[in-house]
Write a protein that holds these residues in place. Sequence first.
Motif, short mmCIF file in Angstrom:
data_model
loop_
_atom_site.label_atom_id
_atom_site.label_comp_id
_atom_site.label_asym_id
_atom_site.label_seq_id
_atom_site.Cartn_x
_atom_site.Cartn_y
_atom_site.Cartn_z
N GLY A 1 56.88 -33.76 -92.36
CA GLY A 1 56.04 -32.60 -92.15
C GLY A 1 54.56 -32.88 -92.31
O GLY A 1 53.75 -31.95 -92.32
N PHE A 2 54.21 -34.17 -92.43
CA PHE A 2 52.81 -34.53 -92.61
C PHE A 2 52.44 -35.69 -91.69
O PHE A 2 53.22 -36.62 -91.52
CB PHE A 2 52.52 -34.90 -94.07
N LYS B 1 44.55 -35.50 -85.48
CA LYS B 1 44.00 -36.19 -86.64
C LYS B 1 43.44 -35.20 -87.65
O LYS B 1 42.82 -35.57 -88.62
CB LYS B 1 42.93 -37.20 -86.20
N THR B 2 43.66 -33.93 -87.38
CA THR B 2 43.35 -32.86 -88.31
C THR B 2 44.65 -32.08 -88.48
O THR B 2 45.69 -32.51 -87.99
CB THR B 2 42.25 -31.92 -87.75
N ARG B 3 44.58 -30.95 -89.10
CA ARG B 3 45.79 -30.14 -89.27
C ARG B 3 46.34 -29.78 -87.90
O ARG B 3 45.62 -29.34 -87.01
CB ARG B 3 45.46 -28.89 -90.06
N ASP B 4 47.63 -29.95 -87.72
CA ASP B 4 48.31 -29.62 -86.47
C ASP B 4 48.18 -28.11 -86.26
O ASP B 4 48.66 -27.33 -87.08
CB ASP B 4 49.79 -30.04 -86.59
N LEU C 1 46.14 -37.59 -92.81
CA LEU C 1 47.53 -37.13 -92.73
C LEU C 1 47.57 -35.69 -93.23
O LEU C 1 47.47 -35.44 -94.42
CB LEU C 1 48.44 -38.03 -93.57
N ASP C 2 47.69 -34.78 -92.30
CA ASP C 2 47.68 -33.36 -92.64
C ASP C 2 49.02 -32.73 -92.26
O ASP C 2 49.87 -33.39 -91.67
CB ASP C 2 46.52 -32.67 -91.92
N THR C 3 49.19 -31.47 -92.58
CA THR C 3 50.43 -30.76 -92.30
C THR C 3 50.67 -30.69 -90.80
O THR C 3 49.77 -30.39 -90.03
CB THR C 3 50.36 -29.34 -92.89
#
Length: 146
Positions: free
Chosen positions: A27-28, A34-37, A83-85
């Motif tokens: 989930g990450f 390259k930012t939050r999905d 590495l974001d959500t």
Amino acid sequence: MLDDIAREGVARPWLEREVRAGGRLMGFGHRIYKTRDPRADALKAAVERLREMPAIAERLAFAEQVETEALAVLRREKPGRTLDTNVEFFTALLLEAAGFPPEAFTCLFATGRVVGWIAHAREQREGGRLIRPQSRYVGPIESIAA
């Protein structure tokens, strides 16, 4: 992942151990974003609407705590990577709320990608160029032969 963390009772040590052992936090991270999905926020909003159900409210609160801890661990342990959500983190909660068993999640995630995979296969066939994604199978070996 959430079930494993819940059994242990403390998120941060579990997450640190997983990352330091070279594991991935489900989930990450995302190949493209390259930012939050941005899809993660849409799925989180869908789960938020179910917060009135006590079991969902409790699970979502726990997931939010794990998300906060995971992001902190990833920033500390992988400082050169963003590495974001991603969408799977909240999709799993939505599937769970809909009554799907965790062992069905992988198939359900794949179902949503089939159209894209077919499009890639058509592009490869039409373009005459085989695209080889940089993926690494990490599942059980017996599944390959099946």
